[in-house]
Design a protein around this motif. Structure first.
Motif, PDB file in Angstrom:
ATOM      1  N   ARG A  81     -82.461  49.446  36.798  1.00 40.16           N
ATOM      2  CA  ARG A  81     -82.963  50.183  37.960  1.00 40.16           C
ATOM      3  C   ARG A  81     -84.476  50.104  38.108  1.00 40.16           C
ATOM      4  NH1 ARG A  81     -79.848  54.499  39.711  1.00 40.16           N
ATOM      5  NH2 ARG A  81     -77.640  54.129  39.330  1.00 40.16           N
ATOM      6  N   PHE A  82     -85.185  49.841  37.030  1.00 42.58           N
ATOM      7  CA  PHE A  82     -86.642  49.907  37.105  1.00 42.58           C
ATOM      8  C   PHE A  82     -87.324  48.578  36.775  1.00 42.58           C
ATOM      9  CE2 PHE A  82     -85.143  54.197  36.703  1.00 42.58           C
ATOM     10  CZ  PHE A  82     -85.875  54.855  37.672  1.00 42.58           C
ATOM     11  N   ALA A  83     -86.502  47.533  36.710  1.00 40.63           N
ATOM     12  CA  ALA A  83     -87.054  46.189  36.540  1.00 40.63           C
ATOM     13  C   ALA A  83     -87.988  46.088  35.333  1.00 40.63           C
ATOM     14  CB  ALA A  83     -87.754  45.729  37.817  1.00 40.63           C
TER      15      ALA A  83
ATOM     16  N   LEU B 117     -94.757  50.698  29.597  1.00 38.52           N
ATOM     17  CA  LEU B 117     -93.807  49.953  30.419  1.00 38.52           C
ATOM     18  C   LEU B 117     -94.229  49.959  31.890  1.00 38.52           C
ATOM     19  CD1 LEU B 117     -90.486  51.251  28.830  1.00 38.52           C
ATOM     20  CD2 LEU B 117     -91.623  49.061  28.407  1.00 38.52           C
ATOM     21  N   GLU B 118     -95.478  50.378  32.136  1.00 32.98           N
ATOM     22  CA  GLU B 118     -96.030  50.470  33.493  1.00 32.98           C
ATOM     23  C   GLU B 118     -95.207  51.391  34.372  1.00 32.98           C
ATOM     24  OE1 GLU B 118     -96.927  46.662  35.205  1.00 32.98           O
ATOM     25  OE2 GLU B 118     -97.571  45.886  33.265  1.00 32.98           O
ATOM     26  N   MET B 119     -94.756  52.489  33.781  1.00 25.50           N
ATOM     27  CA  MET B 119     -94.051  53.498  34.574  1.00 25.50           C
ATOM     28  C   MET B 119     -94.924  54.734  34.667  1.00 25.50           C
ATOM     29  SD  MET B 119     -90.071  52.967  33.475  1.00 25.50           S
ATOM     30  CE  MET B 119     -89.505  54.260  34.563  1.00 25.50           C
TER      31      MET B 119
ATOM     32  N   LEU C  16     -94.886  58.745  39.259  1.00 23.13           N
ATOM     33  CA  LEU C  16     -93.954  58.597  40.386  1.00 23.13           C
ATOM     34  C   LEU C  16     -92.651  57.955  39.914  1.00 23.13           C
ATOM     35  CD1 LEU C  16     -96.327  57.331  43.237  1.00 23.13           C
ATOM     36  CD2 LEU C  16     -95.344  59.611  42.963  1.00 23.13           C
ATOM     37  N   PHE C  17     -92.784  56.955  39.052  1.00 24.98           N
ATOM     38  CA  PHE C  17     -91.589  56.303  38.519  1.00 24.98           C
ATOM     39  C   PHE C  17     -90.776  57.278  37.673  1.00 24.98           C
ATOM     40  CE2 PHE C  17     -93.663  52.383  39.707  1.00 24.98           C
ATOM     41  CZ  PHE C  17     -92.611  51.546  39.998  1.00 24.98           C
TER      42      PHE C  17
ATOM     43  N   VAL D 124     -90.462  60.487  38.096  1.00 22.34           N
ATOM     44  CA  VAL D 124     -89.661  61.354  38.972  1.00 22.34           C
ATOM     45  C   VAL D 124     -88.381  60.615  39.360  1.00 22.34           C
ATOM     46  CG1 VAL D 124     -89.579  62.569  41.188  1.00 22.34           C
ATOM     47  CG2 VAL D 124     -91.684  62.583  39.851  1.00 22.34           C
ATOM     48  N   GLU D 125     -88.501  59.331  39.638  1.00 27.74           N
ATOM     49  CA  GLU D 125     -87.329  58.514  39.954  1.00 27.74           C
ATOM     50  C   GLU D 125     -86.388  58.439  38.755  1.00 27.74           C
ATOM     51  OE1 GLU D 125     -88.143  58.432  43.330  1.00 27.74           O
ATOM     52  OE2 GLU D 125     -87.013  56.570  43.282  1.00 27.74           O
TER      53      GLU D 125
ATOM     54  N   LEU E 245     -84.338  61.483  38.335  1.00 27.01           N
ATOM     55  CA  LEU E 245     -83.233  61.480  39.315  1.00 27.01           C
ATOM     56  C   LEU E 245     -82.064  60.636  38.812  1.00 27.01           C
ATOM     57  CD1 LEU E 245     -84.784  60.903  42.877  1.00 27.01           C
ATOM     58  CD2 LEU E 245     -83.531  62.894  42.055  1.00 27.01           C
TER      59      LEU E 245
ATOM     60  N   ARG F 259     -90.989  41.646  40.703  1.00 23.29           N
ATOM     61  CA  ARG F 259     -89.768  42.232  40.151  1.00 23.29           C
ATOM     62  C   ARG F 259     -89.614  43.707  40.500  1.00 23.29           C
ATOM     63  NH1 ARG F 259     -90.883  44.467  34.690  1.00 23.29           N
ATOM     64  NH2 ARG F 259     -93.105  44.139  34.395  1.00 23.29           N
ATOM     65  N   ARG F 260     -90.745  44.415  40.685  1.00 30.27           N
ATOM     66  CA  ARG F 260     -90.617  45.830  41.031  1.00 30.27           C
ATOM     67  C   ARG F 260     -90.726  46.090  42.533  1.00 30.27           C
ATOM     68  NH1 ARG F 260     -93.453  49.101  36.267  1.00 30.27           N
ATOM     69  NH2 ARG F 260     -91.654  49.169  34.891  1.00 30.27           N
TER      70      ARG F 260
ATOM     71  N   LEU G 280     -88.558  48.646  44.314  1.00 32.09           N
ATOM     72  CA  LEU G 280     -88.809  50.047  43.975  1.00 32.09           C
ATOM     73  C   LEU G 280     -90.011  50.618  44.710  1.00 32.09           C
ATOM     74  CD1 LEU G 280     -88.401  49.741  40.126  1.00 32.09           C
ATOM     75  CD2 LEU G 280     -86.949  51.105  41.615  1.00 32.09           C
TER      76      LEU G 280
ATOM     77  N   ASP H 250     -83.729  67.725  46.269  1.00 31.50           N
ATOM     78  CA  ASP H 250     -83.988  67.283  44.894  1.00 31.50           C
ATOM     79  C   ASP H 250     -83.635  65.814  44.674  1.00 31.50           C
ATOM     80  OD1 ASP H 250     -84.839  69.777  44.329  1.00 31.50           O
ATOM     81  OD2 ASP H 250     -83.010  70.417  43.281  1.00 31.50           O
ATOM     82  N   THR H 251     -82.970  65.202  45.632  1.00 32.59           N
ATOM     83  CA  THR H 251     -82.585  63.800  45.447  1.00 32.59           C
ATOM     84  C   THR H 251     -83.514  62.841  46.188  1.00 32.59           C
ATOM     85  OG1 THR H 251     -81.110  63.816  47.358  1.00 32.59           O
ATOM     86  CG2 THR H 251     -80.164  64.503  45.260  1.00 32.59           C
TER      87      THR H 251
ATOM     88  N   SER I  77     -86.644  60.543  46.923  1.00 31.86           N
ATOM     89  CA  SER I  77     -87.501  59.728  46.066  1.00 31.86           C
ATOM     90  C   SER I  77     -88.957  60.159  46.129  1.00 31.86           C
ATOM     91  CB  SER I  77     -87.410  58.268  46.501  1.00 31.86           C
ATOM     92  OG  SER I  77     -88.399  57.511  45.843  1.00 31.86           O
ATOM     93  N   ALA I  78     -89.595  60.132  44.956  1.00 32.64           N
ATOM     94  CA  ALA I  78     -91.035  60.403  44.896  1.00 32.64           C
ATOM     95  C   ALA I  78     -91.835  59.276  45.535  1.00 32.64           C
ATOM     96  CB  ALA I  78     -91.465  60.571  43.443  1.00 32.64           C
ATOM     97  N   LEU I  79     -91.178  58.146  45.775  1.00 37.05           N
ATOM     98  CA  LEU I  79     -91.871  57.009  46.375  1.00 37.05           C
ATOM     99  C   LEU I  79     -91.693  56.959  47.893  1.00 37.05           C
ATOM    100  CD1 LEU I  79     -90.915  54.605  43.521  1.00 37.05           C
ATOM    101  CD2 LEU I  79     -93.242  55.232  44.128  1.00 37.05           C
TER     102      LEU I  79
END
Lengths: 81, 407
Positions: free
Chosen positions: A15-17, A32-34, A37-38, A40-41, A44, B63-64, B67, B126-127, B129-131
């Motif tokens: 999920r987080f590559a 891991l460069e998280m 904000l990551f 919080v994801e 979830l 790769r990210r 996200l 609550d679901t 995304s923070a992004l």
């Protein structure tokens, strides 16, 4: 390591590559460069994948992967008791 | 003191024709429309669009990327990388403080917005995304390009609806004219083919209803046009002062010679039927370029394929320029990429000048008799183009006109 840890690693990869080879129990999310904000994801995703309740600030970038796995395990145990 | 001449030294395109400026150029020259049924729009009043094929965010962006980037940002990054690479400049070694980024975007991350809103309504706050916010706000396309390109000069997004991309290029030119920057990466990016946006445009009556024949739906200047087909994409240019570009031995693809902007101050969506705002913008752009109307060889029209836009644009162009200039609208092939359209068309205008070739207007079978212009259709036309104009007009009556001249 525990099944929880293994599942957490799979989520980080899927999920987080995150590169699987970069992950280790003592590696922090920051490494891991998280960033926050990551995380919080991540909280979830953990809530839905492990079925546990966590505050959105339950994990911080300086936590290690093992610490996060332990947190999940403690919440799972608390939910079961 | 006249403004210094500006050189276009880099170009990048991501459109419904595919990834890369040459891919799009070949498709518009072939005149083969990209509009097609879109399964994501199933069940909506309009279910056709021109969407970018084959963009894999992980492979093509990073790769990210899935996200952290809404699709409009992904499109912008891919086009900007191509533009910078083709300029021969190297972001690793350039003085980033002297590099600006100005990008037009009319909407922002509407796909992300809609998905997260659905989640909030269905599963609760609550679901969410923070992004969400960093993915949806329109300025983030320029912000990501700064990170991507190590460009720390002025960095912003312009929003003038369907003129946003052209407005951005005009604003970028100022940063070079006044010496604020040595290089500006500028253009537009938009990914507005979302269920809510398409429905909104359909409710306005702006979209073509030729749903059983999508490839024929976008038909600028044709008598049977009935609206635009929504598209997406990104166009990016690298601009420098010509003196600097020559000094480093760069290939000057064309010059950006003039920019004019105006407001109709007329209506929320309809253009001023007298074309007063358009006339004002054209005159300002030509004045800055120091050319007279009779010298304009070619116009890359806004030409959306809506009944009103094309009629007013054609009438205004005829009054201003006569019938000498060749005219084309690439929206017959690419649809209308909203805030990216002006930038995509600017790139294609540069290629028209550079390659002495005017792409045809797809689907122009029976020219509207009210369009008294030399609209190129059927096949590309070989033509020496010394002075070309690219028009962009946004809802709200915001007009932006760019003038490019041969290098």
């Amino acid at each position: 390591m525990s099944a929880t840890y293994d599942k957490l690693v799979d989520l980080l990869v899927g999920r987080f590559a995150v590169e699987r080879t970069e992950i280790g129990p003592d590696v922090t999310f920051r490494e891991l460069e998280m960033d926050s904000l990551f995380l919080v994801e991540l909280v979830l995703v953990i809530q839905s994948e492990f079925g546990v309740g966590l505050d959105e600030d339950a994990a911080s970038p300086d936590d290690t992967v093992a610490q996060a796995a332990e947190l999940i395990e403690s919440r799972t145990a608390a939910a079961a008791s | 003191m006249p403004a210094p001449a500006l050189a276009v030294t880099g170009l990048g395109l991501v459109t419904a024709a595919g990834i890369g400026a040459d891919t799009t150029w070949e498709r518009v020259c072939a005149g083969v429309p990209t509009a097609a049924r879109n399964p994501d729009l199933d069940g909506l009043p309009v279910d056709i669009s021109c969407t970018v094929p084959g963009l894999d965010p992980v492979r093509d962006v990073g790769r990210r990327s899935p996200l952290t980037h809404d699709r409009f940002i992904q499109l912008g990054i891919v086009a900007a990388r191509e533009a910078v690479a083709s300029s021969g400049l190297d972001p690793v070694t350039w003085d980033g403080a002297r590099v600006g980024v100005v990008v037009g975007c009319g909407l922002g991350g509407v796909g992300t917005w809609e998905a997260q809103h659905r989640r909030m309504l269905g599963q609760g706050p609550d679901t969410v995304s923070a992004l969400l916010v960093p993915m949806l706000v329109p300025n983030m396309v320029a912000g990501h390009l700064a990170m991507e390109l190590r460009a720390t000069g002025p960095n912003f997004v312009t929003a003038t609806a369907c003129a946003s991309g052209a407005t951005a290029i005009g604003a970028a030119a100022r940063l070079l004219h006044d010496g604020t920057c040595d290089v500006v990466v500028t253009g537009g990016a938009e990914a507005g083919v979302s269920p809510l946006m398409v429905t909104g445009f359909a409710r306005m009556g702006a979209l073509s209803r030729r749903l059983d024949e999508p490839a024929a739906a976008s038909r600028p200047f044709d008598a049977d046009r009935d609206g635009f087909v929504i598209g997406e994409g990104s166009g990016m240019l690298v601009l420098e002062r010509e003196e600097d570009a020559r000094a480093r031995g760069a290939t000057v693809r064309a010059r950006l010679a003039g920019y004019g902007a105006s407001a109709d101050a007329h209506h929320i969506t309809a253009p001023d039927p007298e074309g007063g705002g358009v006339r004002q913008a054209v005159r300002a752009a030509l004045r800055q370029a120091a050319v007279v109307p009779a010298e304009v060889d070619h116009v890359n029209a806004h030409g959306t394929s809506t009944p009103l836009n094309d009629a007013v644009e054609a009438r205004t162009l005829r009054k201003l320029l006569g019938d000498r200039a060749s005219v084309t609208s690439v929206k017959g092939v690419l649809g209308h990429a909203l805030g990216a359209a002006g930038a995509i068309e600017a790139v294609l205008t540069v290629l028209t000048v550079e390659r002495s070739t005017v792409p045809p207007t797809a689907n122009l079978e029976r020219q509207d008799p009210g369009v008294e212009l030399d609209v190129v259709h059927g096949a590309p036309r070989r033509q020496r183009v010394r002075v070309a104009m690219s028009n962009s007009f946004g809802f709200g009556g915001q007009n932006a006109v760019l003038v490019f001249t041969s290098a």
